[in-house]
Design an enzyme around this catalytic site. Structure first.
Site, PDB file in Angstrom:
ATOM      1  N   ARG A  12       0.958  -1.202   0.080  1.00  0.00           N
ATOM      2  CA  ARG A  12       0.092   0.078   0.057  1.00  0.00           C
ATOM      3  C   ARG A  12       0.894   1.205   0.041  1.00  0.00           C
ATOM      4  O   ARG A  12       1.469   1.595   1.110  1.00  0.00           O
ATOM      5  CB  ARG A  12      -0.915  -0.084   1.280  1.00  0.00           C
ATOM      6  CG  ARG A  12      -2.175   0.836   1.146  1.00  0.00           C
ATOM      7  CD  ARG A  12      -2.851   1.080   2.609  1.00  0.00           C
ATOM      8  NE  ARG A  12      -1.855   2.052   3.350  1.00  0.00           N
ATOM      9  CZ  ARG A  12      -1.638   1.724   4.774  1.00  0.00           C
ATOM     10  NH1 ARG A  12      -2.255   0.932   5.444  1.00  0.00           N
ATOM     11  NH2 ARG A  12      -0.867   2.622   5.488  1.00  0.00           N
ATOM     12  N   HIS A  43      -3.340   4.560   4.367  1.00  0.00           N
ATOM     13  CA  HIS A  43      -4.663   3.866   4.611  1.00  0.00           C
ATOM     14  C   HIS A  43      -5.843   4.682   4.229  1.00  0.00           C
ATOM     15  O   HIS A  43      -6.449   3.932   3.281  1.00  0.00           O
ATOM     16  CB  HIS A  43      -4.739   3.591   6.225  1.00  0.00           C
ATOM     17  CG  HIS A  43      -6.231   2.892   6.470  1.00  0.00           C
ATOM     18  ND1 HIS A  43      -6.758   1.692   5.881  1.00  0.00           N
ATOM     19  CD2 HIS A  43      -7.285   3.576   7.174  1.00  0.00           C
ATOM     20  CE1 HIS A  43      -7.918   1.414   6.136  1.00  0.00           C
ATOM     21  NE2 HIS A  43      -8.288   2.608   7.021  1.00  0.00           N
ATOM     22  N   TYR A  59       4.544   5.293  11.030  1.00  0.00           N
ATOM     23  CA  TYR A  59       4.690   3.741  11.503  1.00  0.00           C
ATOM     24  C   TYR A  59       5.413   3.030  10.445  1.00  0.00           C
ATOM     25  O   TYR A  59       5.556   1.703  10.742  1.00  0.00           O
ATOM     26  CB  TYR A  59       3.199   3.249  11.564  1.00  0.00           C
ATOM     27  CG  TYR A  59       2.153   3.608  10.620  1.00  0.00           C
ATOM     28  CD1 TYR A  59       2.261   2.698   9.242  1.00  0.00           C
ATOM     29  CD2 TYR A  59       1.149   4.253  10.663  1.00  0.00           C
ATOM     30  CE1 TYR A  59       1.439   2.952   8.251  1.00  0.00           C
ATOM     31  CE2 TYR A  59       0.434   4.486   9.760  1.00  0.00           C
ATOM     32  CZ  TYR A  59       0.212   4.054   8.347  1.00  0.00           C
ATOM     33  OH  TYR A  59      -0.600   4.164   7.524  1.00  0.00           O
TER      34      TYR A  59
END
Lengths: 325, 359
Positions: free
Chosen positions: B256, B260, B269
């Site tokens: 990805r 998100h 992160y």
């Protein structure tokens, strides 16, 4: 006509549903060879074959989730949750998808499906086997919630639920499964969803109930009749969308309202009925409406569950108090 | 069994030699399919990047981007028939392009209108966006099993992410699929992250594909940035499940690249180096290399497709933005086939409030 109790009438309704529409399939846990733990599906697999009546893995979310796919593909699944207390794993499917698919797709998809489950207590069952959570389902927009209390209603409402274009939660009062037999039509008949039934006409007090407590309400009504008190008894039959017209007409006539149900009181079905009646018939009320319901406590294990339910004596007492007010 | 993810097109655009490639010879994409895949992938990328930008401009609400995952989505949907059920999650923009779903409906949904989910069922065989994680997988299995009951040879494909494999519905769907031997393909978009949680902390199993075995399903792991490998694995699986063979789990290993959703900052992160490394494996760039080396498209033609897709995305969004308007009645119109009296009364009451207050 033929004699049936509530569970055999459910069985007869399921048989007619299967017979009359090839798109109807039925599945759940132990409903096939075993005929269901209450024998609601007894003999159906034998008669209609494993293709249409079958057992599946022990997984409530999987049962409801796959039924969604089947309904979208054009079938009319009727699935069974073995006990209402075990429906919670399927809750995400019911709330997030079953109730919403029509709205989410602007009507291009719909879910003609029925989720059946025995509900309620008073049969001295194990923990988690006696819950009455109709209010939880009734609070979810997009569902219909139906609870019969007689063999005649059970078959007719079940057939209407199976043929309804929208999903129906069909809750069967297990304490009435083996209630006294009643003559019911042998063939195919439907009773409209969303319509209450006036069980007994009267002018003293309107007593509204459904499902498991109806037997107690009828017993109370008979007792009161012997004292020349005629209460109006209404069996709600469809919890959502409930029959507002019948409720309000009766309350306007009697001026007194009592709602009786098993489930917990706060935010329960009685809360909605009383609020609605108060809004719509306030000027007709001669006494504050009253609720006789389960308390906001967890339904006890069998040893003390009888404290949880309203008995005919409680109903008689409440009616007499209401009349005195 | 093939060691490592199936790869039929290396990141440098060359076709590797070996048994794996030979084994999938029957499932190669022809020239027209490769060019079509490229168009679908750049359409998805252009719309995705434009949506992200629209969010920054304040013209679009929260948005979940698909950038980097186009090969998984496009390759798998292209390998199926138009009447096979497509059960999406919410990151399958590429697959929607391959299925021919109007971009206007995609934008309409993300603009906050349920109408974006109103895609002609008989034309697209598409389930609406499903946001509760993994909840859509049992639907795919039910659709597949119902088609078998009805005697068609349609199958269903259900998409899910790596995070979704931790949910109970993943287990229940796989278990039903295996027991029923349902004509279904479960496609895991393993994009390495569930919001912030990396794949390594989602499951202790070495691959997601290997989970299939315990359910009596086939498991295949593919390089999810190689559209030709995804196509081949899905086409093979479709042939197998359509003819009554084992249902198949395909794990498409991808990344990805973006956040998100527009609401989170992935730099909190994960390392920038990691993102950069995956950007070097971009599925669109890889396909471009193949198209050029095969002489199927010139650099100018490849760029022209991108420009065209960008313009189309802008035009479609402008059109939808200008024409969509919310209505008070919308929530009532399609809740039930027929609006119950109780809800008619609520609608009347709501209208009355609007008349009295203007709100």
């Amino acid at each position: 006509m033929s004699a049936a109790n509530l569970v055999t009438s459910v069985n007869a309704g399921l048989a007619v549903a299967l017979e009359s529409d090839e798109r109807v399939v039925m599945y759940g846990q132990d409903i096939g060879r075993n005929g269901g733990v209450f024998q609601a599906t007894a003999g159906l697999q034998e008669r209609f074959g494993e293709r249409r009546v079958f057992d599946v893995p022990l997984a409530e979310s999987g049962i409801v989730g796959t039924a969604i796919g089947m309904a979208v593909a054009g079938l009319r699944p009727v699935v069974e949750m073995q006990f209402s207390g075990f429906v919670y794993p399927a809750f995400n499917q019911i709330v997030s998808h079953v109730a919403r698919l029509r709205n989410r797709t602007r009507g291009s998809m719909s879910l003609p499906m029925v989720i059946r489950m025995p509900y309620g207590g008073a049969v001295r069952a194990l923990e988690h086997h006696s819950e009455s959570m109709e209010a939880i389902f009734a609070h979810v927009p997009g569902l219909k919630v139906v609870i019969p209390s007689t063999p005649h209603d059970a078959k007719g409402l079940l057939l209407a639920a199976v043929r309804d274009p929208d999903p129906v939660i069909f809750m069967e009062p297990k304490r009435l499964y083996h209630s006294p037999q009643q003559e019911i039509p042998e063939g195919d008949y439907e009773l409209p969803l969303g319509q209450a039934r006036v069980v007994q006409e009267g002018d003293a007090v309107t007593v509204i109930g459904y499902g498991g407590q109806m037997r107690d309400i009828r017993a109370a009504a008979a007792h009161l009749k012997r004292q020349d008190i005629a209460i109006e008894v209404i069996d709600l039959r469809t919890i959502y969308p409930f029959d507002q017209e019948t409720v309000v007409e009766s309350v306007r006539k009697t001026g007194r309202l009592l709602v009786v149900h098993e489930g917990p009181r706060s935010f329960g079905v009685g809360a909605e009925i009383v609020s609605f009646a108060t809004e719509e018939a306030f000027m007709y009320l001669d006494a504050p409406p009253r609720r006789l319901t389960g308390t906001d406590t967890i339904i006890p294990l069998p040893a003390s569950e009888h404290f949880y339910f309203m008995q005919p004596e409680h109903i008689v007492d409440a009616v007499l108090e209401l009349i005195e007010t | 069994m093939i060691a490592g993810p199936l790869q039929l097109l290396a990141p440098d655009g060359t076709v590797p030699a070996g048994e794996a490639v030979d084994a999938y010879a029957d499932y190669r994409m022809d020239a027209a399919q490769l060019l079509a895949a490229y168009r679908f992938m750049v359409s998805a990328r252009a719309a995705d990047e434009w949506a992200f930008s629209l969010h920054r401009q304040g013209r679009l609400h929260t948005y979940a981007p698909s950038t980097g995952q186009e090969a998984n989505s496009v390759g798998s949907i292209m390998a199926l028939r138009q009447d096979d059920w497509f059960v999406q999650s919410y990151r399958e923009l590429g697959g929607l392009m391959a299925r021919g779903v109007p971009l206007s409906n995609y934008f309409l949904y993300w603009l906050g209108y349920e109408a974006g989910n109103d895609n002609e069922v008989d034309e697209f065989h598409l389930m609406p966006v499903a946001i509760p994680i993994a909840s859509q997988l049992p639907h795919a299995v039910g659709l597949a099993q119902a088609e078998r009951y009805l005697g068609t040879d349609r199958l269903a494909i259900g998409f899910i992410g790596d995070g979704g494999t931790s949910e109970g519905d993943f287990h229940e769907a796989m278990n039903f699929a295996g027991v029923w031997k349902a004509p279904v393909i479960i496609f895991v978009q393993n994009n390495q992250y569930a919001i912030s949680l990396p794949r390594s902390r989602q499951t202790a199993s070495n691959t997601i594909a290997e989970k299939a075995g315990a359910y009596g399903m086939r498991g295949v792991q593919v390089d999810g940035n190689d559209v030709t490998a995804v196509f081949a694995a899905t086409a093979e699986a479709a042939e197998i499940v359509r003819s009554g063979g084992l249902p198949t789990l395909i794990e498409g290993v991808t990344y990805r690249v973006a956040a998100h959703t527009t609401s989170d900052d992935p730099n909190r992160y994960r390392e920038i180096d990691e993102v950069a490394a995956w950007k070097n494996r971009d599925p669109i760039v890889r396909l471009q290399k193949l198209l050029r080396s095969r002489g199927l498209a010139s650099e100018e033609e490849l760029q022209a497709s991108i420009e065209e897709a960008r313009q189309h995305a802008r035009d479609e969004f402008d059109r939808v933005e200008a024409s969509a308007a919310p209505a008070l009645e919308e929530g009532f119109q399609h809740l039930y086939a027929e609006l119950p009296p109780l809800l008619q009364a609520q609608l009347s009451e709501r209208r009355r409030l609007q008349e009295r207050t203007g709100k």
